[in-house]
Design a protein around this motif. Sequence first.
Motif, PDB file in Angstrom:
ATOM      1  N   GLU A  82       0.839  -1.239  -0.621  1.00  0.00           N
ATOM      2  CA  GLU A  82       0.173   0.340   0.176  1.00  0.00           C
ATOM      3  C   GLU A  82       0.689   0.937   0.150  1.00  0.00           C
ATOM      4  O   GLU A  82       0.635   2.199  -0.500  1.00  0.00           O
ATOM      5  CB  GLU A  82      -0.709   0.122   1.394  1.00  0.00           C
ATOM      6  N   SER A 174      -1.540   3.859  -4.944  1.00  0.00           N
ATOM      7  CA  SER A 174      -2.781   4.337  -5.351  1.00  0.00           C
ATOM      8  C   SER A 174      -2.527   6.015  -5.978  1.00  0.00           C
ATOM      9  O   SER A 174      -3.114   6.307  -7.319  1.00  0.00           O
ATOM     10  CB  SER A 174      -3.717   3.978  -4.435  1.00  0.00           C
ATOM     11  N   LYS A 178      -2.637   6.828  -9.616  1.00  0.00           N
ATOM     12  CA  LYS A 178      -4.250   7.285 -10.006  1.00  0.00           C
ATOM     13  C   LYS A 178      -3.308   8.381 -10.774  1.00  0.00           C
ATOM     14  O   LYS A 178      -4.299   9.066 -12.080  1.00  0.00           O
ATOM     15  CB  LYS A 178      -5.401   8.345  -9.017  1.00  0.00           C
TER      16      LYS A 178
END
Length: 294
Positions: A82, A174, A178
């Motif tokens: 993550e 993430s 993006k």
Amino acid sequence: MKFDIMMPFYGRFDHFQQAVESVRAQSDPDWRMVIVDDVYPDLAPGEWACGLGDDRITYIRNQENLGPSRNYRKCVSLMQSEFAVIMGCDDIMLPNFVRRTKELIDEFPDSSIIQCGVSVIDTDGRPILPLADRAKSWYQFRGRGAREYSGPVLATSLMRGNWTYFPSLVWRASELRKHGFRVDLDVVQDLAMLAEIVKGGGSLVLDDEVTFNYRRHSASVSAMTGPDGSKFAQERTLFTESSRDFSTMGWTGASLAARIHFTSRMNALSELPAAVRSGNAQGRQALLRHVFGK
């Protein structure tokens, strides 16, 4: 999931060895490392990395040279955790980096970026504090311990002076996927990414426990693109776009800071003597345009 340490590689073998060994010396062993060799001409560094026999380390050599931003993009595509750091292949990760990073992730689970405490070293590993890094300390938020910033306050601060150290930043993967690193801004892609994340509502955690040694030397991309003015042309593009976007969002202070970009102008002014000494007339004109232009 193990903490991801991505290392785009193109540089000195001895610095690369020191960087990799600093990762292997982490007090918290729960990490994985991916080295992405951007077709460095010497095969010895890759052979050395493969010969370590450390199953936590993966070595990949690109089929063609991608350049900085595209290689960062490839690193992002290989992230599994993550959170991840895109570490410089000449920097030093102190033994407490992974441990402290995990503590900060637990304390600020919704954060987008973490900036650890950083010390600066020269080519030979000696502690230094040149003007650029003294300036960073002037613009960095004051305070003690770990604290979180976001919105126009963070945007204004970063536009006044980018006090972060890209190779030490821990990113939420993430967010990187993006927005994607811009390939047209291959020197200031870190500030461009920071701006996009902040505009999107992301936050940055700033900590003062030193866990990383950033190596500043004359062979860096930023140092080499200063006297010819190309770095500042990219900065001007970024500041113009950011000022417009922040104005649209109603972040007046951030928009003004981006439009003025005083620190960037002073940095360009400091590069003028080198451009004059080298006889680079085009670089001199580009620097003057950045210093005095709108």
